[in-house]
Design a protein around this motif. Structure first.
Motif, short mmCIF file in Angstrom:
data_model
loop_
_atom_site.label_atom_id
_atom_site.label_comp_id
_atom_site.label_asym_id
_atom_site.label_seq_id
_atom_site.Cartn_x
_atom_site.Cartn_y
_atom_site.Cartn_z
N LEU A 1 0.84 -1.20 0.00
CA LEU A 1 0.00 0.00 0.00
C LEU A 1 0.87 1.25 0.00
CD1 LEU A 1 -2.59 -1.18 2.67
CD2 LEU A 1 -2.88 -1.15 0.18
N GLY A 2 0.35 2.32 -0.64
CA GLY A 2 1.13 3.55 -0.68
C GLY A 2 0.30 4.80 -0.65
N TYR A 3 -0.81 4.85 -1.41
CA TYR A 3 -1.63 6.06 -1.49
C TYR A 3 -2.79 6.01 -0.50
CZ TYR A 3 0.91 6.82 -5.83
OH TYR A 3 1.90 6.99 -6.76
N ALA A 4 -3.17 7.18 -0.02
CA ALA A 4 -4.24 7.25 0.98
C ALA A 4 -5.14 8.45 0.73
CB ALA A 4 -3.65 7.33 2.39
N LEU A 5 -6.42 8.26 1.02
CA LEU A 5 -7.41 9.33 1.06
C LEU A 5 -7.94 9.36 2.48
CD1 LEU A 5 -9.32 11.38 -0.38
CD2 LEU A 5 -10.86 9.46 -0.83
N LEU A 6 -7.80 10.47 3.17
CA LEU A 6 -8.04 10.45 4.61
C LEU A 6 -8.76 11.71 5.09
CD1 LEU A 6 -4.59 11.19 6.30
CD2 LEU A 6 -4.94 11.29 3.85
N SER B 1 -2.91 0.55 -3.49
CA SER B 1 -1.57 0.04 -3.76
C SER B 1 -0.72 1.14 -4.38
CB SER B 1 -1.66 -1.16 -4.71
OG SER B 1 -0.41 -1.47 -5.25
N ASN B 2 0.58 1.11 -4.09
CA ASN B 2 1.48 2.09 -4.69
C ASN B 2 1.70 1.83 -6.17
OD1 ASN B 2 2.91 -0.23 -4.30
ND2 ASN B 2 4.48 0.67 -2.98
N GLU B 3 1.15 0.73 -6.68
CA GLU B 3 1.22 0.44 -8.12
C GLU B 3 -0.01 1.01 -8.85
OE1 GLU B 3 1.63 -3.74 -8.49
OE2 GLU B 3 3.66 -3.81 -7.64
N MET B 4 -1.00 1.46 -8.09
CA MET B 4 -2.20 2.05 -8.69
C MET B 4 -2.01 3.56 -8.83
SD MET B 4 -5.02 -0.04 -6.40
CE MET B 4 -6.44 0.66 -7.25
#
Length: 372
Positions: free
Chosen positions: A118-123, A141-144
């Motif tokens: 995992l890498g990206y977040a919406l918070l 995922s950090n690949e997305m």
């Protein structure tokens, strides 16, 4: 996302309030609705920086990682630090607020999040008060590709419902704790206490009552879940006491169980302010059983039922005797303002608003004289 999908998410949130085991599913659905593959919801004590309530949804987080997060990583999670100064329902993308250099240096990212894929977040902060903060993080995922404005708008669509569900959960937890504490307090009393409805059906009883039911000479027993007497000639009297205490106007009463070791049985109407009674419920009554060694005066029983102080009991006694607050203050040399303060406390504890109502409630605690 469609309105149908949103309805599914909202329904899952409110189902989780009633069935806490479903919180993980509900949090996961919220994360998916916002475009994530995993999601995390945390309620944190802002003062001690400890987790009060945690739900981590998704295959990337098995149970051990949940425990690791609560015990260690929450203290170094940059998302938590970021959200401390955020407004409620203000959704942000981590790629706009957490710089690559921070990611490269962060133990949280390097040892916890990135190894999970995992890498990206919406918070966002979804609820907050003076002592605690609840945050929600949807993760990719950090690949997305990173989260975008459309994902943010989707999150806003369920955000207020999530806040409402959290508050309902906290309220329900508080109420359950109160009920548990009340039950513990009842169980700790040295007298037998039951709560019954107008048909005599037992809704709650303490350990002392269970001991009475097991003793053949106690004069009481439980039959089909209802309280009754072992002596046939006393059944009608007990039923009449319960009937009177659960009608309008409700009237308390008492009887003596005439056995080798006589016991006193009191039936007291539960006031409308009682936490045990609701508008949709049938009227309830409190049944108290004492033996001769633990005989309670009517006033002492009143004090125990409403948790009155000795000073409040003295004021209550004077009011029952027909004295006014002014007369009581003059007779006992107490300041009138002090008496009025005690009177306000009596109103609060008994759920009354006027002196006449207070006297009526206090008068419901039944006297027991000459075996009546």
């Amino acid at each position: 996302m469609s309105e149908e999908s949103l309805d599914h998410v909202i329904n899952a949130l409110y189902e989780a309030v009633l069935e806490p085991d479903k919180w993980q599913e509900a949090v996961g659905l919220c994360g998916q609705f916002a475009g994530g593959i995993d999601a995390q919801m945390l309620t944190i004590d802002k003062i001690q920086n400890r987790v009060l309530f945690a739900v981590i949804a998704g295959e990337a987080f098995p149970l051990q990682f949940n425990l690791d997060y609560e015990q260690h990583y929450v203290k170094i999670d940059p998302h938590v630090t970021l959200l401390r100064n955020a407004k409620v329902h203000e959704w942000n993308f981590c790629q706009r607020t957490i710089f690559p250099g921070v990611v490269n240096r962060s133990e949280f990212y390097q040892d916890f999040l990135l190894p999970r894929g995992l890498g990206y977040a919406l918070l966002a902060v979804v609820d907050e008060d003076e002592s605690s903060m609840t945050s929600f993080v949807a993760m990719r995922s950090n690949e997305m590709r990173p989260f975008d404005s459309d994902n943010k708008m989707d999150a806003l669509r369920f955000s207020s419902h999530l806040q409402r569900a959290i508050r309902m959960q906290q309220k329900m937890t508080g109420l359950l704790n109160q009920v548990d504490l009340g039950a513990m307090a009842i169980d700790a009393l040295s007298v037998a206490i039951l709560i019954v409805d107008d048909s005599g059906r037992i809704l709650h009883l303490n350990q002392k009552t269970e001991e009475l039911f097991k003793a053949p000479a106690s004069g009481l027993k439980s039959r089909f879940g209802c309280i009754t007497t072992t002596e046939q000639n006393q059944k009608h009297k007990l039923n009449k006491l319960i009937f009177d205490a659960t009608r309008t106007p409700a009237v308390g009463g008492a009887m003596e169980l005439g056995l080798a070791e006589p016991r006193h049985l009191y039936v007291i109407p539960l006031s409308a302010s009682s936490p045990f009674i609701r508008d949709w419920q049938r009227p309830l009554a409190l049944v108290v059983v004492t033996d001769n060694r633990n005989n309670l005066s009517a006033l002492t029983l009143t004090g125990r039922l409403y948790n009155l102080t000795q000073a409040e009991l003295r004021v209550a006694s004077a009011l029952l005797a027909g004295d006014s607050p002014e007369e009581y203050a003059l007779e006992f040399g107490v300041k009138l303002n002090t008496v009025r303060t005690q009177l306000k406390s009596l109103f609060s504890k008994t759920g009354t608003r006027r002196q006449s109502e207070l006297v009526a409630v206090l008068g419901r605690t039944p006297p027991l004289k000459n075996g009546d």
